[in-house]
Scaffold this motif. Structure first.
Motif, PDB file in Angstrom:
ATOM      1  N   VAL A 123       4.985 -10.068  -1.498  1.00  0.00           N
ATOM      2  CA  VAL A 123       3.966 -10.531  -0.566  1.00  0.00           C
ATOM      3  C   VAL A 123       4.541 -11.193   0.680  1.00  0.00           C
ATOM      4  N   PHE A 124       5.502 -12.075   0.510  1.00  0.00           N
ATOM      5  CA  PHE A 124       6.027 -12.794   1.665  1.00  0.00           C
ATOM      6  C   PHE A 124       7.171 -12.062   2.355  1.00  0.00           C
ATOM      7  N   GLN A 125       7.446 -10.824   1.911  1.00  0.00           N
ATOM      8  CA  GLN A 125       8.411  -9.983   2.618  1.00  0.00           C
ATOM      9  C   GLN A 125       7.747  -9.083   3.645  1.00  0.00           C
ATOM     10  N   VAL A 126       6.588  -8.510   3.286  1.00  0.00           N
ATOM     11  CA  VAL A 126       6.023  -7.423   4.089  1.00  0.00           C
ATOM     12  C   VAL A 126       5.647  -7.856   5.504  1.00  0.00           C
ATOM     13  N   GLY A 127       5.342  -9.142   5.698  1.00  0.00           N
ATOM     14  CA  GLY A 127       4.987  -9.607   7.032  1.00  0.00           C
ATOM     15  C   GLY A 127       6.102  -9.413   8.034  1.00  0.00           C
ATOM     16  N   HIS A 128       7.348  -9.435   7.554  1.00  0.00           N
ATOM     17  CA  HIS A 128       8.505  -9.297   8.435  1.00  0.00           C
ATOM     18  C   HIS A 128       8.654  -7.873   8.988  1.00  0.00           C
ATOM     19  N   LEU A 129       7.905  -6.925   8.458  1.00  0.00           N
ATOM     20  CA  LEU A 129       7.989  -5.553   8.954  1.00  0.00           C
ATOM     21  C   LEU A 129       7.384  -5.404  10.347  1.00  0.00           C
ATOM     22  N   GLY A 130       6.528  -6.350  10.721  1.00  0.00           N
ATOM     23  CA  GLY A 130       5.922  -6.298  12.052  1.00  0.00           C
ATOM     24  C   GLY A 130       5.160  -5.013  12.285  1.00  0.00           C
ATOM     25  N   PRO A 131       5.353  -4.364  13.447  1.00  0.00           N
ATOM     26  CA  PRO A 131       4.619  -3.128  13.748  1.00  0.00           C
ATOM     27  C   PRO A 131       5.011  -1.952  12.853  1.00  0.00           C
ATOM     28  N   ASP A 132       6.114  -2.066  12.112  1.00  0.00           N
ATOM     29  CA  ASP A 132       6.530  -0.990  11.208  1.00  0.00           C
ATOM     30  C   ASP A 132       5.813  -1.041   9.863  1.00  0.00           C
ATOM     31  N   TYR A 133       5.035  -2.107   9.664  1.00  0.00           N
ATOM     32  CA  TYR A 133       4.337  -2.282   8.382  1.00  0.00           C
ATOM     33  C   TYR A 133       3.399  -1.122   8.082  1.00  0.00           C
ATOM     34  N   GLN A 134       2.638  -0.659   9.075  1.00  0.00           N
ATOM     35  CA  GLN A 134       1.651   0.388   8.836  1.00  0.00           C
ATOM     36  C   GLN A 134       2.294   1.673   8.321  1.00  0.00           C
ATOM     37  N   GLU A 135       3.421   2.019   8.879  1.00  0.00           N
ATOM     38  CA  GLU A 135       4.120   3.221   8.399  1.00  0.00           C
ATOM     39  C   GLU A 135       4.656   3.006   6.985  1.00  0.00           C
ATOM     40  N   TRP A 136       5.225   1.836   6.747  1.00  0.00           N
ATOM     41  CA  TRP A 136       5.803   1.533   5.439  1.00  0.00           C
ATOM     42  C   TRP A 136       4.755   1.545   4.344  1.00  0.00           C
ATOM     43  N   VAL A 137       3.616   0.907   4.586  1.00  0.00           N
ATOM     44  CA  VAL A 137       2.617   0.731   3.537  1.00  0.00           C
ATOM     45  C   VAL A 137       1.934   2.043   3.178  1.00  0.00           C
ATOM     46  N   HIS A 138       1.976   3.027   4.078  1.00  0.00           N
ATOM     47  CA  HIS A 138       1.352   4.321   3.796  1.00  0.00           C
ATOM     48  C   HIS A 138       2.359   5.371   3.334  1.00  0.00           C
ATOM     49  N   GLN A 139       3.505   4.889   2.841  1.00  0.00           N
ATOM     50  CA  GLN A 139       4.462   5.760   2.162  1.00  0.00           C
ATOM     51  C   GLN A 139       4.430   5.371   0.683  1.00  0.00           C
ATOM     52  N   PRO A 140       3.529   5.978  -0.099  1.00  0.00           N
ATOM     53  CA  PRO A 140       3.273   5.511  -1.472  1.00  0.00           C
ATOM     54  C   PRO A 140       4.440   5.690  -2.425  1.00  0.00           C
ATOM     55  N   ILE A 141       4.520   4.759  -3.349  1.00  0.00           N
ATOM     56  CA  ILE A 141       5.458   4.853  -4.469  1.00  0.00           C
ATOM     57  C   ILE A 141       4.616   5.152  -5.703  1.00  0.00           C
ATOM     58  N   VAL A 142       4.713   6.384  -6.194  1.00  0.00           N
ATOM     59  CA  VAL A 142       3.796   6.844  -7.236  1.00  0.00           C
ATOM     60  C   VAL A 142       4.405   6.631  -8.620  1.00  0.00           C
ATOM     61  N   THR A 143       4.370   5.392  -9.062  1.00  0.00           N
ATOM     62  CA  THR A 143       4.776   5.058 -10.423  1.00  0.00           C
ATOM     63  C   THR A 143       3.737   4.105 -10.989  1.00  0.00           C
ATOM     64  N   LYS A 144       3.702   3.997 -12.304  1.00  0.00           N
ATOM     65  CA  LYS A 144       2.749   3.091 -12.939  1.00  0.00           C
ATOM     66  C   LYS A 144       3.306   1.675 -13.103  1.00  0.00           C
ATOM     67  N   GLU A 145       4.476   1.451 -12.551  1.00  0.00           N
ATOM     68  CA  GLU A 145       5.068   0.119 -12.618  1.00  0.00           C
ATOM     69  C   GLU A 145       4.268  -0.860 -11.767  1.00  0.00           C
ATOM     70  N   THR A 146       4.205  -2.084 -12.227  1.00  0.00           N
ATOM     71  CA  THR A 146       3.498  -3.127 -11.504  1.00  0.00           C
ATOM     72  C   THR A 146       4.507  -3.994 -10.761  1.00  0.00           C
ATOM     73  N   PRO A 147       4.554  -3.914  -9.425  1.00  0.00           N
ATOM     74  CA  PRO A 147       5.525  -4.717  -8.682  1.00  0.00           C
ATOM     75  C   PRO A 147       5.159  -6.198  -8.721  1.00  0.00           C
ATOM     76  N   ARG A 148       6.132  -7.037  -8.513  1.00  0.00           N
ATOM     77  CA  ARG A 148       5.868  -8.476  -8.491  1.00  0.00           C
ATOM     78  C   ARG A 148       5.424  -8.879  -7.097  1.00  0.00           C
ATOM     79  N   PHE A 149       4.345  -9.672  -7.036  1.00  0.00           N
ATOM     80  CA  PHE A 149       3.820 -10.142  -5.758  1.00  0.00           C
ATOM     81  C   PHE A 149       4.392 -11.511  -5.379  1.00  0.00           C
ATOM     82  N   PHE A 150       4.367 -12.450  -6.344  1.00  0.00           N
ATOM     83  CA  PHE A 150       4.762 -13.828  -6.084  1.00  0.00           C
ATOM     84  C   PHE A 150       5.866 -14.273  -7.043  1.00  0.00           C
ATOM     85  N   GLU A 151       6.677 -15.198  -6.581  1.00  0.00           N
ATOM     86  CA  GLU A 151       7.654 -15.823  -7.462  1.00  0.00           C
ATOM     87  C   GLU A 151       6.955 -16.711  -8.488  1.00  0.00           C
ATOM     88  N   SER A 152       5.877 -17.361  -8.086  1.00  0.00           N
ATOM     89  CA  SER A 152       5.109 -18.242  -8.963  1.00  0.00           C
ATOM     90  C   SER A 152       4.380 -17.447 -10.036  1.00  0.00           C
TER      91      SER A 152
END
Length: 237
Positions: free
Chosen positions: A15-44
């Motif tokens: 969660v606190f990494q993706v903001g650093h992508l800036g204008p490149d975020y839109q391209e990054w977020v629409h490149q899907p990773i098609v696995t059933k794994e659940t990524p970690r959002f927060f350290e907490s």
């Protein structure tokens, strides 16, 4: 995945990494990773727990609220046919809200740090990890917050005795939406209608993200001209 100036480490809380992508975020977020794994959002662990919701929590939590709301209109003197009509209209109203939220809020273009971060939490994570079954339906806390403006909107446009049934119908529409959405990603439809709806929604994820905003139906895509081109909509992934 690598952007021009920032690398997102998928093995760390995202969660606190993706903001650093800036204008490149839109391209990054629409490149899907098609696995059933659940990524970690927060350290907490606490905040991480709040982001994960099993699909069956939606009907278990909200269907009793639907029944309670509908019963209030009955207690206030409306007949069963009248209430049924209100519920149907509430469901219809939800389909428009569903389309509007998906098109104009969930797919808002962001490039600032906090804009990207909030978008990722709201909907971007679903496009990045479309098969993450624990982040496919709305967390109950988020739904409860959204219920407040929805109740007030219905209240402004209806009478005190019709508001509960209309609200209950809209909430029932939401339950149908979230369960349908989960099924389109993880179910194996056996009838043509649901198979076509699955193809329609997966086209939105993997082929043309700027079209096909309807989940439970393509009605409002047809009305507002966001129906995917026939050549794209007819293909499956």
């Amino acid at each position: 995945m690598v952007a021009q100036e920032f690398t997102v480490d998928l093995d760390k809380a995202l969660v606190f990494q993706v903001g650093h992508l800036g204008p490149d975020y839109q391209e990054w977020v629409h490149q899907p990773i098609v696995t059933k794994e659940t990524p970690r959002f927060f350290e907490s662990d606490f905040w991480e727990f709040l982001t994960r919701t099993v699909w069956w929590a939606v009907p278990v939590i909200w269907l009793p609220v639907v029944c309670w709301s509908i019963s209030i209109s009955i207690q206030m003197g409306h007949t069963i046919p009248e209430v049924a009509l209100m519920v149907v209209f509430g469901i219809f109203l939800w389909t428009l809200i569903e389309y509007t939220l998906h098109r104009f809020l969930f797919h808002i273009k962001t490039k600032s740090y906090w804009g990207n971060t909030m978008h990722y939490l709201l909907h971007g994570c679903h496009h990045k990890h479309p098969m993450d079954g624990l982040r496919l339906v709305f967390p109950p806390a988020a739904t409860a917050i959204l219920c407040v403006p929805f109740w007030n909107m219905v209240k402004l446009c209806s009478t005190p005795s019709t508001t509960p049934a209309l609200f209950g119908g809209g909430l029932l529409g939401y339950v149908m939406y979230d369960c349908t959405h989960y099924y389109l990603h993880h179910g194996q439809p056996s009838i043509e209608v649901s198979r076509n709806l699955k193809k329609y929604h997966l086209n939105h994820h993997f082929r043309i993200q700027t079209k096909g905003f309807g989940i439970t139906s393509s009605l409002w895509d047809k009305v507002f001209g966001t129906l995917p081109p026939a050549k794209v909509a007819g293909k499956s992934r």
